[in-house]
Design a protein around this motif. Sequence first.
Motif, mmCIF file in Angstrom:
data_model
loop_
_atom_site.group_PDB
_atom_site.id
_atom_site.type_symbol
_atom_site.label_atom_id
_atom_site.label_comp_id
_atom_site.label_asym_id
_atom_site.label_seq_id
_atom_site.Cartn_x
_atom_site.Cartn_y
_atom_site.Cartn_z
ATOM 1 N N ASN A 4 81.551 63.314 25.574
ATOM 2 C CA ASN A 4 80.245 62.982 26.150
ATOM 3 C C ASN A 4 79.233 62.566 25.092
ATOM 4 O OD1 ASN A 4 80.386 63.097 28.935
ATOM 5 N ND2 ASN A 4 80.364 65.321 28.944
ATOM 6 N N GLU A 5 79.436 63.022 23.842
ATOM 7 C CA GLU A 5 78.373 62.829 22.853
ATOM 8 C C GLU A 5 78.735 61.926 21.684
ATOM 9 O OE1 GLU A 5 76.971 66.728 21.879
ATOM 10 O OE2 GLU A 5 76.357 67.110 23.955
ATOM 11 N N VAL A 6 80.009 61.553 21.593
ATOM 12 C CA VAL A 6 80.452 60.802 20.408
ATOM 13 C C VAL A 6 79.710 59.460 20.269
ATOM 14 C CG1 VAL A 6 82.431 59.743 21.591
ATOM 15 C CG2 VAL A 6 82.487 59.999 19.124
ATOM 16 N N VAL A 7 79.350 58.879 21.408
ATOM 17 C CA VAL A 7 78.685 57.575 21.351
ATOM 18 C C VAL A 7 77.350 57.691 20.601
ATOM 19 C CG1 VAL A 7 77.829 55.653 22.747
ATOM 20 C CG2 VAL A 7 79.790 56.967 23.525
ATOM 21 N N GLN A 8 76.625 58.797 20.840
ATOM 22 C CA GLN A 8 75.348 58.982 20.128
ATOM 23 C C GLN A 8 75.583 59.240 18.634
ATOM 24 O OE1 GLN A 8 75.969 60.366 23.092
ATOM 25 N NE2 GLN A 8 74.143 60.736 24.295
ATOM 26 N N ARG A 9 76.733 59.848 18.320
ATOM 27 C CA ARG A 9 76.972 60.195 16.919
ATOM 28 C C ARG A 9 77.208 58.937 16.077
ATOM 29 N NH1 ARG A 9 81.647 64.357 15.800
ATOM 30 N NH2 ARG A 9 81.060 65.180 17.839
ATOM 31 N N SER A 57 82.833 52.044 21.409
ATOM 32 C CA SER A 57 83.583 53.246 21.766
ATOM 33 C C SER A 57 84.593 53.003 22.874
ATOM 34 C CB SER A 57 82.627 54.359 22.196
ATOM 35 O OG SER A 57 83.397 55.497 22.517
ATOM 36 N N PHE A 58 85.846 53.306 22.565
ATOM 37 C CA PHE A 58 86.905 53.314 23.575
ATOM 38 C C PHE A 58 87.233 54.755 23.949
ATOM 39 C CE2 PHE A 58 88.299 49.288 21.218
ATOM 40 C CZ PHE A 58 87.668 48.445 22.121
ATOM 41 N N ALA A 59 86.281 55.675 23.676
ATOM 42 C CA ALA A 59 86.573 57.100 23.910
ATOM 43 C C ALA A 59 86.225 57.596 25.311
ATOM 44 C CB ALA A 59 85.870 57.948 22.854
ATOM 45 N N PRO A 60 85.032 57.337 25.850
ATOM 46 C CA PRO A 60 84.672 58.067 27.071
ATOM 47 C C PRO A 60 85.340 57.515 28.325
ATOM 48 C CG PRO A 60 82.772 56.831 26.228
ATOM 49 C CD PRO A 60 83.953 56.447 25.402
ATOM 50 N N GLY A 61 85.739 58.391 29.204
ATOM 51 C CA GLY A 61 86.317 57.965 30.483
ATOM 52 C C GLY A 61 85.220 57.781 31.520
ATOM 53 N N ARG A 62 84.220 56.996 31.153
ATOM 54 C CA ARG A 62 83.081 56.828 32.071
ATOM 55 C C ARG A 62 83.247 55.580 32.922
ATOM 56 N NH1 ARG A 62 77.513 57.891 28.739
ATOM 57 N NH2 ARG A 62 77.914 60.053 28.252
ATOM 58 N N PRO A 63 82.756 55.617 34.163
ATOM 59 C CA PRO A 63 82.707 54.373 34.938
ATOM 60 C C PRO A 63 81.546 53.500 34.450
ATOM 61 C CG PRO A 63 81.793 56.190 36.213
ATOM 62 C CD PRO A 63 82.230 56.777 34.900
ATOM 63 N N ALA A 64 81.637 52.194 34.713
ATOM 64 C CA ALA A 64 80.606 51.264 34.239
ATOM 65 C C ALA A 64 79.359 51.371 35.107
ATOM 66 C CB ALA A 64 81.153 49.840 34.273
ATOM 67 N N VAL A 116 84.649 51.543 15.237
ATOM 68 C CA VAL A 116 85.285 51.661 16.553
ATOM 69 C C VAL A 116 85.756 53.107 16.760
ATOM 70 C CG1 VAL A 116 87.514 50.784 15.723
ATOM 71 C CG2 VAL A 116 86.984 50.683 18.153
ATOM 72 N N ILE A 117 85.472 53.621 17.956
ATOM 73 C CA ILE A 117 85.808 55.022 18.243
ATOM 74 C C ILE A 117 86.998 55.079 19.191
ATOM 75 C CG2 ILE A 117 84.954 57.208 19.193
ATOM 76 C CD1 ILE A 117 82.100 56.133 18.704
#
Length: 429
Positions: free
Chosen positions: A21-26, A32-39, A377-378
């Motif tokens: 949830n927080e890596v994008v802010q870091r 980021s290819f990390a979060p499983g978020r919907p667009a 790139v994450i």
Amino acid sequence: MDLALKPCFGDPLLEVMIFLNEVVQRYPQAISFAPGRPAEMHFDVEASLGKVARYVEHRAAAAGTPAAAVFADLGQYNRTNGIINDLIARQLALDEGIRASPDAIVVTSGCQEGMAILLAGLFDPARDVLLVSDPTYIGITGLARILGIPLVAVPSGPRGLDADDLAAAIRAVESSGRRARAVYDIPDFNNPMGTRMPLAARRALLEVADEQGVLIFEDNPYGMFAYDEGDPLPTLKALDERGVVVYLGSFSKTLFPGLRLGYLVADQEVALAGGRRTLLASELTKVKSLTTVNTSPIVQAVAGGILLDNQGSLAALMQKKLPFYRANRDRMLACLEAELAGVASWNHPEGGFFLTVDLPFAFAGESLESCARDFGVICCPMTFFALAAGREHQIRLSFSYVTPPQIEEGIARLARFVRQRAPAALVPP
Ligand SMILES: Cc1ncc(COP(=O)(O)O)c(C=O)c1O
């Protein structure tokens, strides 16, 4: 005060969800290819909030009460097991071929609460074991760790969970004097792998679970994100004639996660003291009453209004979203092919948000940091989701929360990182 915490708080599993949830802010500069978020482009939160009125109008007309009374009811504590169970039952019948009576449904604060209810309500940590397809969603394994419920990993392959592997794992648990209570799996567009279980494997899994008296927790947030032509595969719950599947649903991906809305389908009959029989859902409702009391009626009314506005189904709404996700998947596959063919390999998911890449070297904490900091790139190490060893060379890439240009640039950056680390023999000069 020197406050001693349970040892599980030192377990890295418990940090993964927060990391995602927080890596994008870091690393704000990184793709980021990390979060499983919907667009977010598909959310339309403002219009969705307006659907509460649609829901209220419907309930007022059905009950012959003024709209003001229905609105007031939304502001009140409400039915523990939910107020839109009838609408969810209809959506399940229309979209998933699942027949469930509204009484067999418990509406939850996200699917995550459904998992909490199942683990708290059905497991005696002193004797019960939860089997999980491995690697798997951290929401279930992290929670089991906190509750002290022993976990047993069953390997998940390119075709998902294998019934023979499950049977062997159950036998091993039982011969150690413990009880295999349930197995958790995500058969459709698995998180983290992106795999899908074939029909024959589904039937075999149901048979083993029935023979061994083990429940299946089927978690299906991605089932409606199918991108390829071909016969839709039935869920385990739709195939379940023996009552072995407890189904976990979520509106986080089909609508939006800020709703925090999900549900359980638990239509098994259970015996109470005195011989009376009831639905498992009714008993689990007791657990829910002591976790979140009831799911926000206002949030349920938003989803209820959206369902009413769409003749009870989410299929038409999904048709508007699928081209975006399909194009992202295809773009990522094409970029991987252009940049990393011969150096790495990957699967071709038929739906969902994720794919798995096999790298020619181990990708752990240090690689993640260097990849994010030095290459911008994450990526998510598969070891974040795995209980057993053997996933050290794999990463999970999410293609749901990026734009096509970000996919192109992100995969080009990943390829620079991989080529720098890969054994020289794999990288042509
Ligand atoms: C396998 C799986 N289950 C459930 C969820 C969502 O749960 P919730 O409804 O609590 O948002 C996710 C979201 O990432 C998921 O990947």
